[in-house]
Design a protein around this motif. Structure first.
Motif, PDB file in Angstrom:
ATOM      1  N   LEU A   1       0.764  -1.363   0.154  1.00  0.00           N
ATOM      2  CA  LEU A   1       0.087  -0.107  -0.034  1.00  0.00           C
ATOM      3  C   LEU A   1       0.611   1.220   0.168  1.00  0.00           C
ATOM      4  O   LEU A   1       1.992   1.256   0.575  1.00  0.00           O
TER       5      LEU A   1
ATOM      6  N   ASP B   1      -5.641  -7.836   5.708  1.00  0.00           N
ATOM      7  CA  ASP B   1      -6.461  -6.667   5.638  1.00  0.00           C
ATOM      8  C   ASP B   1      -7.888  -6.940   4.859  1.00  0.00           C
ATOM      9  O   ASP B   1      -8.276  -6.603   4.058  1.00  0.00           O
TER      10      ASP B   1
ATOM     11  N   ASP C   1     -10.464  -3.548   5.449  1.00  0.00           N
ATOM     12  CA  ASP C   1      -9.916  -2.231   4.974  1.00  0.00           C
ATOM     13  C   ASP C   1      -9.343  -1.157   6.127  1.00  0.00           C
ATOM     14  O   ASP C   1      -9.637  -0.025   6.042  1.00  0.00           O
ATOM     15  N   ARG C   2      -8.547  -1.638   7.093  1.00  0.00           N
ATOM     16  CA  ARG C   2      -7.681  -1.012   7.883  1.00  0.00           C
ATOM     17  C   ARG C   2      -8.582  -0.050   8.693  1.00  0.00           C
ATOM     18  O   ARG C   2      -8.555   1.184   8.467  1.00  0.00           O
TER      19      ARG C   2
ATOM     20  N   TRP D   1      -9.779   4.473   9.252  1.00  0.00           N
ATOM     21  CA  TRP D   1     -10.838   4.988   9.021  1.00  0.00           C
ATOM     22  C   TRP D   1     -10.994   6.429   9.465  1.00  0.00           C
ATOM     23  O   TRP D   1     -11.903   7.342   8.531  1.00  0.00           O
TER      24      TRP D   1
ATOM     25  N   ARG E   1     -16.330  -9.223   9.856  1.00  0.00           N
ATOM     26  CA  ARG E   1     -16.702  -9.692   8.818  1.00  0.00           C
ATOM     27  C   ARG E   1     -18.021 -10.596   8.788  1.00  0.00           C
ATOM     28  O   ARG E   1     -17.851 -11.850   8.833  1.00  0.00           O
TER      29      ARG E   1
ATOM     30  N   HIS F   1     -18.629  -9.237   1.853  1.00  0.00           N
ATOM     31  CA  HIS F   1     -18.274  -8.024   2.513  1.00  0.00           C
ATOM     32  C   HIS F   1     -19.302  -7.538   3.516  1.00  0.00           C
ATOM     33  O   HIS F   1     -19.056  -6.482   3.795  1.00  0.00           O
TER      34      HIS F   1
ATOM     35  N   THR G   1     -20.539  -6.756   6.657  1.00  0.00           N
ATOM     36  CA  THR G   1     -19.929  -6.164   7.856  1.00  0.00           C
ATOM     37  C   THR G   1     -20.734  -6.008   9.264  1.00  0.00           C
ATOM     38  O   THR G   1     -21.810  -5.432   9.236  1.00  0.00           O
TER      39      THR G   1
ATOM     40  N   THR H   1     -18.489   2.625   8.462  1.00  0.00           N
ATOM     41  CA  THR H   1     -18.266   1.517   7.907  1.00  0.00           C
ATOM     42  C   THR H   1     -18.491   1.626   6.415  1.00  0.00           C
ATOM     43  O   THR H   1     -17.499   1.285   5.449  1.00  0.00           O
TER      44      THR H   1
ATOM     45  N   SER I   1     -15.963   3.779   4.709  1.00  0.00           N
ATOM     46  CA  SER I   1     -14.611   3.296   4.796  1.00  0.00           C
ATOM     47  C   SER I   1     -14.404   2.122   3.926  1.00  0.00           C
ATOM     48  O   SER I   1     -13.343   1.591   3.626  1.00  0.00           O
ATOM     49  N   ARG I   2     -15.456   1.362   3.652  1.00  0.00           N
ATOM     50  CA  ARG I   2     -15.335  -0.185   3.010  1.00  0.00           C
ATOM     51  C   ARG I   2     -16.271   0.189   1.651  1.00  0.00           C
ATOM     52  O   ARG I   2     -17.273  -0.346   1.548  1.00  0.00           O
TER      53      ARG I   2
ATOM     54  N   CYS J   1     -18.333  -3.024   0.767  1.00  0.00           N
ATOM     55  CA  CYS J   1     -19.413  -3.305   1.577  1.00  0.00           C
ATOM     56  C   CYS J   1     -20.715  -2.584   1.487  1.00  0.00           C
ATOM     57  O   CYS J   1     -20.645  -1.515   1.171  1.00  0.00           O
TER      58      CYS J   1
END
Length: 283
Positions: free
Chosen positions: A68, A95, A98-99, A103, A182, A197, A199, A227, A230-231, A234
């Motif tokens: 990354l 990962d 997504d870390r 976020w 997840r 995905h 969450t 969430t 940031s994802r 998802c």
């Protein structure tokens, strides 16, 4: 009509596995976390044989993976003590979320909120104290000496990255414990039509001073939206409150979740609550 937030009504409300159960007493407790029938499993035999991302599998085999880009240091958070800032990525983990540590903060009506992954040497005393609160212990069942909650937290931190235990900081002060996981890679996926995905979230509001302030629905909405922001992969945030717990279900509805289905989980019937990316601006 029951209160729309676990902390809003006269009866105390607690929860396990994303649910709430009325208890005796005069203090409302907003908790949405795992119990004996929890969706979050750590037993190796109680996991799903689902395909993990190729980069993650390559890392386990020791093969090179695309790195990354290096990120600039995060700016200081107003009012946040330096000791509560996460120093960097969670070492040695896949990962899969997504870390979470990157976020960033989100604004709420109660102040700036941020998720910070738990660092056991720093955070376990606080988590242990919360778990030994009698109002919490009955539902999370992690009361006792520090190693009880410690093993629960470390199992996630040393796992494959499908669950991240976090502290929730409001204006820089830790006030809640979260598990972001997840759902599609969790035993919960055996009990509903999971999508890639998906969450899941579990929440425990720790301090008594933060209970009964109407924070439950606000934080659930904030973290669900964080969430989704940031994802990108998802499309849904999942929760599974007990079907009999009307105040908890109402809290999720107020937070923009919808009732999707009744599902059977070990030890309870649950309401599958879903916050959809496509409906987030309508609910």
């Amino acid at each position: 009509m029951p209160p729309t937030d676990p902390g809003a009504g006269p009866a105390p409300v607690s929860a396990r596995d994303g649910s709430g159960h009325a208890t005796d007493g005069s203090t409302a407790v907003a908790e949405f976390g795992p119990g004996p029938a929890g969706a979050l499993g750590t037993d190796v035999e109680d996991t799903l044989d689902l395909r993990l991302p190729d980069d993650f599998l390559a890392g386990l085999r020791g093969e090179p993976v695309a790195s990354l880009p290096e990120e600039a240091a995060a700016p200081p958070v107003p009012g946040e003590a330096a000791g509560w800032r996460h120093a960097g990525p969670l070492a040695g983990r896949g990962d899969l979320l997504d870390r979470v540590e990157s976020w960033g903060p989100t604004a709420t009506s109660a102040g700036e909120f941020r998720l910070v992954p738990v660092q056991p040497e720093r955070d376990l005393p606080l988590v242990v104290r919360w778990m030994n609160d009698p109002a919490v212990a009955a539902f999370w069942e992690l009361a006792g000496p520090p190693q009880v909650a410690g093993e629960h937290v470390r199992a996630q931190l040393t796992g494959d990255g499908r669950s991240v235990p976090c502290l929730g900081l409001l204006d820089g002060s830790p006030m809640s414990y979260w598990e972001i996981y997840r759902a599609d890679l969790d035993p919960l996926a055996r009990h509903y039509p999971a999508r890639p995905h998906d969450t899941g979230i579990h929440l425990l509001i720790g301090g008594a001073a933060d209970r009964g302030r109407g924070l439950g629905s606000m934080l659930l909405r904030a973290v669900a939206d964080l969430t989704l922001d940031s994802r990108p992969a998802c499309a849904r945030v999942i929760a599974e409150p007990d079907l009999c717990n009307i105040p908890s279900i109402a809290a999720f509805l107020t937070a923009g979740f919808r009732f999707s289905a009744e599902i059977g989980l070990p030890g309870k019937r649950a309401a599958l609550m879903v916050r959809d990316r496509s409906l987030r601006h309508l609910l």
